[in-house]
Design an enzyme around this catalytic site. Sequence first.
Site: not given
Ligand code: HDE
Length: 716
Positions: A97, A170
């Site tokens: 993201h 999402n």
């Molecule tokens: Fe994320 N995700 N994600 N994700 N995600 C990040 O956090 C992560 C997942 C989502 O505008 C990171 O600050 C893991 C699902 C959005 O700043 C990080 C897993 C969904 C955003 C991270 C998921 C999301 C992130 C990267 C699986 C939808 C952007 C930078 C266990 C429900 C937020 C940060 C923004 C961002 C990890 C799966 C949505 C690395 C480990 C499912 C919208 O922490």
Amino acid sequence: MGKCTNTGADQLAAGMPFNATKPLEYGEAAYTPHAGETQAPPDTVCHELSTNQGVPVADNQNSLKAGLRGPTLMEDFILREKITHFDHERIPERVVHARGSAAHGYFESYQDLSDITRAAPFAAVGKRTPVFVRFSTVAGERGSADTVRDVRGFAVKFYTEEGNWDLVGNNIPVFFIQDAMKFPDLIHAVKPEPNNGIPQAASAHDTFWDFASLSPEIAHMLLWHTSDRAIPRSYRMMQGFGVHTFRLVNAEGASVFCKFHWSPLAGTHALVWDEAVRLAGADPDYHRRDLWEAIEAGEFPAWELGLQIFTEEEAGRFPFDILDPTKIVPEEMVAVRTIGKLVLDRNPHNFFSETEQVAFCAAHVVPGIDFTNDPLLQGRLHSYIDTQLTRLGGPNFHEIPINTPLAQIHNNQRDGFHRQQINRGRVSYEPNSLAGGCPFQAGARGFVSVPEVSQGREVRGKPELFADHYAQAKLFWMSQSAIEQHHIIQAFRFELSRVRTPAVRSRTLSLLANIDARLVASVAEGLGMQVPPPLPPASDRPPYDYMPSPSLSLFARPGQLGIRTRRVALMVAPGADGALIGQLFASLEEAGAVPCLIGARIGQAAAADGAVLDVADSYESAPSVLWDGAIAIQGAGALAIEFIKLQYRHGKPILALGGAVELLKAAKIPRRLPQGLPDPGVIIVTPADVAEGLACFTSVLAQHRVHARETDPPRV
Ligand code: HDE
């Protein structure tokens, strides 16, 4: 405080360089705006330039030297401070993201939900809670294009009086994998391949499809990913979902399960693939610009929040596991209850300070919201804080203004990198008597986790229902309209044609063979391959037979905006009918559309009646993909022909007036659809009938595009 007097402009106007031997006088500025340019917003107080220590800077043009032609001196602390700061301007981009855009706004509750949840935003009818919302793509780097095929992030930070709640969702309601354990593998597979850093922001390569074809749990998500959901027309025109099942908890501690849905008032609309590809070149900031411009124009993007609420008993009767993030709860099983509205009404002042530094965290909840044991969600509860330690440089990122809650913070956490707060007193522990026991525990007023019974062996595994990988993929497929299914087939063909390893293509076909016979046959045909036998199912249980769910089609939400914010190109040339153009322009603007004159070159052109036409864009600077519809008034030439051909190819409405019909002829634009019926989006009228023509044009524009026109390959 000095006031800008812009006296340096005289030198610029006279073509004189700033003279090193004659430094600017106190209060002089180096630059003055040209006509029509503003140097600073009128309400901004203009300050004199200073260093980070507040020392006024006399000269921002020249470094300190030993003689005019001599070496630069180490002593120049102003130069060194400026360059050092510049050298460290970048922070690590988000690992996923990275590319995003954000805006401020508010959430307004339509209802008092306190019987279901004590979450502050839902406490009263009409209650407003400030929010900051960031939209993003997942795979691309910070500078990648907006219109790539990808999931879009939809992250909402609610600044409630009981602390910050981040609903980090999402635009697609399911995910690729079922367990956090697989997330690094998924992301490594989709990111540029590690040996050569190719391709940027694209899933169409071997490593992604290799991983996908070996992970049958991905089946449902693959259909969403290849659907038009993955190429939205605008951030304003996509849904948002919390994805996981959450809990809502009331003041008595009673809880229900909940799925969150954001539904755009602008309706759900997508690009067509060829358009998305061209936009990535024509305007990589297409979605960022669209969001920014809509807010600047006062066309505030809005979504309604819907909840699907169900009890533990109901959940037990579903044919899927509510802890499985690759499954939806079909709206036919649990209706979506609309409970409030999100409005984005203010652009950030500073992209870095707000959009880049905002730290969302799936673990940021407030009393009234709680988690479930979804194994993907559980992993996220760890990941987001952890990632900020590197990205924002330590544990004090909550003190960055965009992350600071409106609720007061009182605790005994201390120090660390970039600490802003100056804590007073000698007490930084609890329990204490020396500070009167403060801060004290909030007890039942504070966050209390649902006391869920949790027993079982320590195992690495999945519940049985997680193994049904195909039933909801079928549900999604059969709920799509014919044109949406066609786009899914085309997307699979494109993605897999880019895969160089035949075995990966073949394995993916085996996976698709479990979803639909026509789907897999059409994809295989496009790849010049035979349909292989299906992958063996992961479970002996017969898959559940769903009925189609019409709400899964993008066409289920046409929206309430009509032609508001739609960009219309008025194709003109010198000698065009000025009065007609004025009339069209005024009518479109009045209806909330964004008309603009476009021609072979920008600048002023004389209309037939001598009026001046302000041509703001040219066919080269603002190609066809940037427009939602075109009105041909006058003009010819290869670029105009190319422009109108692409308008046609992408299903956009075209209104040709009078002599402009020649342009349509030159571009060989058919007036009938492939099916033989007249094309409602190709409208040819005489200038006398302009009102009637415009009415037809706007009615097609309001429907987004003429899908029935679409042919593959294109007819013109
Ligand atoms: Fe994320 N995700 N994600 N994700 N995600 C990040 O956090 C992560 C997942 C989502 O505008 C990171 O600050 C893991 C699902 C959005 O700043 C990080 C897993 C969904 C955003 C991270 C998921 C999301 C992130 C990267 C699986 C939808 C952007 C930078 C266990 C429900 C937020 C940060 C923004 C961002 C990890 C799966 C949505 C690395 C480990 C499912 C919208 O922490």
